[in-house]
Design a protein around this motif. Structure first.
Motif, PDB file in Angstrom:
ATOM      1  N   VAL A 220      18.657   1.691  32.522  1.00  0.00           N
ATOM      2  CA  VAL A 220      17.330   2.475  32.379  1.00  0.00           C
ATOM      3  C   VAL A 220      16.316   1.790  33.211  1.00  0.00           C
ATOM      4  CG1 VAL A 220      15.421   3.456  30.939  1.00  0.00           C
ATOM      5  CG2 VAL A 220      17.879   3.610  30.165  1.00  0.00           C
ATOM      6  N   ILE A 221      16.191   0.513  32.896  1.00  0.00           N
ATOM      7  CA  ILE A 221      15.235  -0.345  33.645  1.00  0.00           C
ATOM      8  C   ILE A 221      15.340  -0.568  34.937  1.00  0.00           C
ATOM      9  CG2 ILE A 221      13.845  -2.685  33.749  1.00  0.00           C
ATOM     10  CD1 ILE A 221      14.525  -2.834  30.567  1.00  0.00           C
ATOM     11  N   LEU A 222      16.620  -0.794  35.387  1.00  0.00           N
ATOM     12  CA  LEU A 222      17.222  -0.886  36.866  1.00  0.00           C
ATOM     13  C   LEU A 222      16.835   0.273  37.734  1.00  0.00           C
ATOM     14  CD1 LEU A 222      18.543  -2.580  39.111  1.00  0.00           C
ATOM     15  CD2 LEU A 222      20.613  -1.490  38.221  1.00  0.00           C
ATOM     16  N   PHE A 223      17.147   1.442  37.290  1.00  0.00           N
ATOM     17  CA  PHE A 223      16.876   2.680  38.025  1.00  0.00           C
ATOM     18  C   PHE A 223      15.280   3.221  37.976  1.00  0.00           C
ATOM     19  CE2 PHE A 223      21.479   2.547  38.148  1.00  0.00           C
ATOM     20  CZ  PHE A 223      21.757   3.323  39.374  1.00  0.00           C
ATOM     21  N   ILE A 224      14.616   3.126  36.720  1.00  0.00           N
ATOM     22  CA  ILE A 224      13.500   3.874  36.671  1.00  0.00           C
ATOM     23  C   ILE A 224      12.235   2.524  37.013  1.00  0.00           C
ATOM     24  CG2 ILE A 224      11.626   4.551  35.237  1.00  0.00           C
ATOM     25  CD1 ILE A 224      14.083   5.935  33.659  1.00  0.00           C
ATOM     26  N   ALA A 225      12.647   1.468  36.596  1.00  0.00           N
ATOM     27  CA  ALA A 225      11.231   0.578  36.980  1.00  0.00           C
ATOM     28  C   ALA A 225      11.492  -0.452  38.230  1.00  0.00           C
ATOM     29  CB  ALA A 225      11.098  -0.311  35.620  1.00  0.00           C
ATOM     30  N   VAL A 226      12.743  -0.399  38.788  1.00  0.00           N
ATOM     31  CA  VAL A 226      13.101  -1.201  39.828  1.00  0.00           C
ATOM     32  C   VAL A 226      13.439  -0.441  41.189  1.00  0.00           C
ATOM     33  CG1 VAL A 226      14.482  -3.302  40.764  1.00  0.00           C
ATOM     34  CG2 VAL A 226      13.804  -3.412  38.338  1.00  0.00           C
TER      35      VAL A 226
ATOM     36  N   LEU B 126      13.438   2.783  41.618  1.00  0.00           N
ATOM     37  CA  LEU B 126      12.620   3.941  41.823  1.00  0.00           C
ATOM     38  C   LEU B 126      11.255   3.557  42.567  1.00  0.00           C
ATOM     39  CD1 LEU B 126      11.574   6.847  41.599  1.00  0.00           C
ATOM     40  CD2 LEU B 126      10.580   6.411  39.528  1.00  0.00           C
ATOM     41  N   PRO B 127      10.605   2.374  42.220  1.00  0.00           N
ATOM     42  CA  PRO B 127       9.306   2.029  42.675  1.00  0.00           C
ATOM     43  C   PRO B 127       9.559   1.454  44.218  1.00  0.00           C
ATOM     44  CG  PRO B 127       9.487   0.820  40.739  1.00  0.00           C
ATOM     45  CD  PRO B 127      10.843   1.971  40.932  1.00  0.00           C
TER      46      PRO B 127
ATOM     47  N   PHE C  96       7.679  -2.372  29.256  1.00  0.00           N
ATOM     48  CA  PHE C  96       8.556  -1.322  29.972  1.00  0.00           C
ATOM     49  C   PHE C  96       8.525   0.110  29.036  1.00  0.00           C
ATOM     50  CE2 PHE C  96      12.325   1.368  30.045  1.00  0.00           C
ATOM     51  CZ  PHE C  96      12.074   1.800  31.449  1.00  0.00           C
TER      52      PHE C  96
ATOM     53  N   MET D 279       3.973   1.801  39.083  1.00  0.00           N
ATOM     54  CA  MET D 279       5.357   0.857  38.988  1.00  0.00           C
ATOM     55  C   MET D 279       5.739   0.013  40.267  1.00  0.00           C
ATOM     56  SD  MET D 279       6.324   2.028  35.910  1.00  0.00           S
ATOM     57  CE  MET D 279       8.006   1.540  35.457  1.00  0.00           C
TER      58      MET D 279
ATOM     59  N   PHE E 258      23.921   6.639  35.482  1.00  0.00           N
ATOM     60  CA  PHE E 258      22.680   6.798  36.153  1.00  0.00           C
ATOM     61  C   PHE E 258      22.705   6.784  37.616  1.00  0.00           C
ATOM     62  CE2 PHE E 258      18.745   6.118  33.401  1.00  0.00           C
ATOM     63  CZ  PHE E 258      19.402   6.103  32.316  1.00  0.00           C
TER      64      PHE E 258
END
Lengths: 133, 131
Positions: free
Chosen positions: A42-48, A50-51, B39, B64, B124
């Motif tokens: 989740v963190i890898l895709f949405i917070a790293v 994606l931005p 987060f 972000m 994902f």
């Protein structure tokens, strides 16, 4: 009699306090599994990714993101990626504060689990609001 | 040991955990939830922006990408992997698995859990890896 009374009521208070621990521990464990198994992705895709623009342009466009989140799978996702990890964090923070002798546990407990419950309801409420839109 | 018992012992100094590597590691593991909470708060902000509309959502994606936010979330990613590494080794100790009378080696249970992490990441990739 007078000497005994406070100790008896204190004993009862401790019993009452311990009664709800399995609930918090269960939520802590379930949140721990989510934190370990799903949160890295989740963190890898949405917070790293994606931005940094490393995902295809339309992968998380406004339309796609709304469609994915405001659905029954989206609701389950929020339960696993927000609510349970929040209770895991609340438990760790409560015990961390105890380990550092900060505040008092009775209050810390209410604040931590209270915040976790409040933010969980907010998150689930937002998914439902999005589904009704 | 429950907390009422602990309160009857002489109080520990706040720095007790700095005295041994094992306790320091324990406190680092407790602290992994701090970037996790950051987060999750970002994620909640993203949900609000998604409810507000396309412009707000684009604004959130830009937020972000701010260096400090990205850095804290990278820390959250590392924290989640560190938590996973310490958490997965507990499983075979808490609940040893037996299949057909033979106990499963600890390494197999740990590897199985890492496979779970990989499966979620692949899910994902399938969801977001294409337009």
């Amino acid at each position: 009699m007078n000497v005994n009374k406070p100790s008896v009521s204190q004993h009862d208070a401790h019993r009452r306090q311990a009664y709800d621990e399995p609930l918090w521990w269960g939520l802590f464990s379930a949140g721990g599994v989510c934190f370990a198994v799903i949160m890295p992705a989740v963190i890898l895709f949405i917070a790293v990714l994606l931005p940094l623009g490393l995902l295809p342009a339309e992968a998380l466009s406004y339309e796609r993101a709304s469609g994915l989140l405001f659905s029954i799978p989206g609701l389950l996702f929020i339960g696993a990626a927000v609510c349970l990890p929040l209770f895991h964090a609340a438990h760790r923070l409560r015990h961390g504060l105890f380990d550092l002798s900060l505040g008092n546990d009775t209050l810390n407990k209410k604040v931590m689990y209270g915040l976790a419950a409040l933010l969980s309801l907010l998150a689930l409420g937002m998914v439902v609001a999005g589904m009704l839109n | 040991m429950d907390k009422s018992t602990l309160q009857r012992l002489p109080p520990l100094k706040r720095t007790w955990w700095l005295k041994h590597r094992f306790f320091k590691l324990y406190m680092v593991r407790e602290a992994t939830v701090l970037p996790l909470v950051f987060f999750i708060l970002c994620l909640l902000a993203g949900m609000i922006s998604l409810l507000q509309g396309p412009d707000s959502w684009q604004g959130w994606v830009a937020f972000m990408g701010a260096p400090i936010v990205l850095l804290l979330n990278l820390l959250a990613l590392i924290a989640s992997l560190f938590h996973a590494a310490t958490f997965f080794v507990l499983f075979p100790r808490v609940m040893p698995l037996r299949i057909a009378g033979r106990s499963l080696p600890d390494q197999a249970i740990v590897a199985g859990q890492w496979a779970g992490v990989l499966v979620v990441a692949l899910l994902f990739l399938w969801l977001f890896g294409r337009a």
